[in-house]
Design a protein around this motif. Structure first.
Motif, PDB file in Angstrom:
ATOM      1  N   PRO A  75       0.449  -1.481  -0.067  1.00 34.49           N
ATOM      2  CA  PRO A  75      -0.090  -0.013   0.644  1.00 34.49           C
ATOM      3  C   PRO A  75       0.372   0.825   0.028  1.00 34.49           C
ATOM      4  O   PRO A  75       0.250   1.949  -0.906  1.00 34.49           O
ATOM      5  CB  PRO A  75      -0.791  -0.228   1.355  1.00 34.49           C
ATOM      6  N   LEU A  91      -5.242   2.636  -3.620  1.00 33.16           N
ATOM      7  CA  LEU A  91      -5.112   1.253  -2.855  1.00 33.16           C
ATOM      8  C   LEU A  91      -6.733   0.421  -2.785  1.00 33.16           C
ATOM      9  O   LEU A  91      -7.174  -0.040  -3.926  1.00 33.16           O
ATOM     10  CB  LEU A  91      -4.708   1.335  -1.409  1.00 33.16           C
ATOM     11  N   GLU A 131      -9.030  -1.044   3.314  1.00 36.29           N
ATOM     12  CA  GLU A 131      -7.948  -0.098   3.365  1.00 36.29           C
ATOM     13  C   GLU A 131      -7.157  -0.009   4.601  1.00 36.29           C
ATOM     14  O   GLU A 131      -5.707  -1.398   4.698  1.00 36.29           O
ATOM     15  CB  GLU A 131      -8.420   0.751   2.929  1.00 36.29           C
TER      16      GLU A 131
END
Length: 72
Positions: A11, A27, A55
């Motif tokens: 990420p 992402l 996330e």
């Protein structure tokens, strides 16, 4: 699970150009791409708490990793 413990998600490199999408992606865009393509599921809306949780989890697993936006 495709990426156990968020392995190989990187990420810290987002936003970056993603060939699969043909554009610069966040992402969350790649999470949805994975849900739609390999998993064959329905994408989640940007504000969906499940997407935000995935996330956040991925970022938390990579805590302490140097940010390298745009790195392939």
């Amino acid at each position: 699970m495709c990426h156990p413990d968020a392995s190989n998600t990187h990420p810290e490199t987002y936003p970056k150009y993603q060939v699969q999408l043909g554009r610069v992606a966040l992402l969350r865009d790649m999470i949805n791409w994975c849900i739609e393509n390999p998993v064959r599921g329905k994408p989640l809306a940007d504000g969906d708490p499940r997407l935000r949780a995935m996330e956040a989890y991925i970022y938390a697993q990579r805590k302490g990793t140097k940010l390298e936006y745009g790195k392939k």
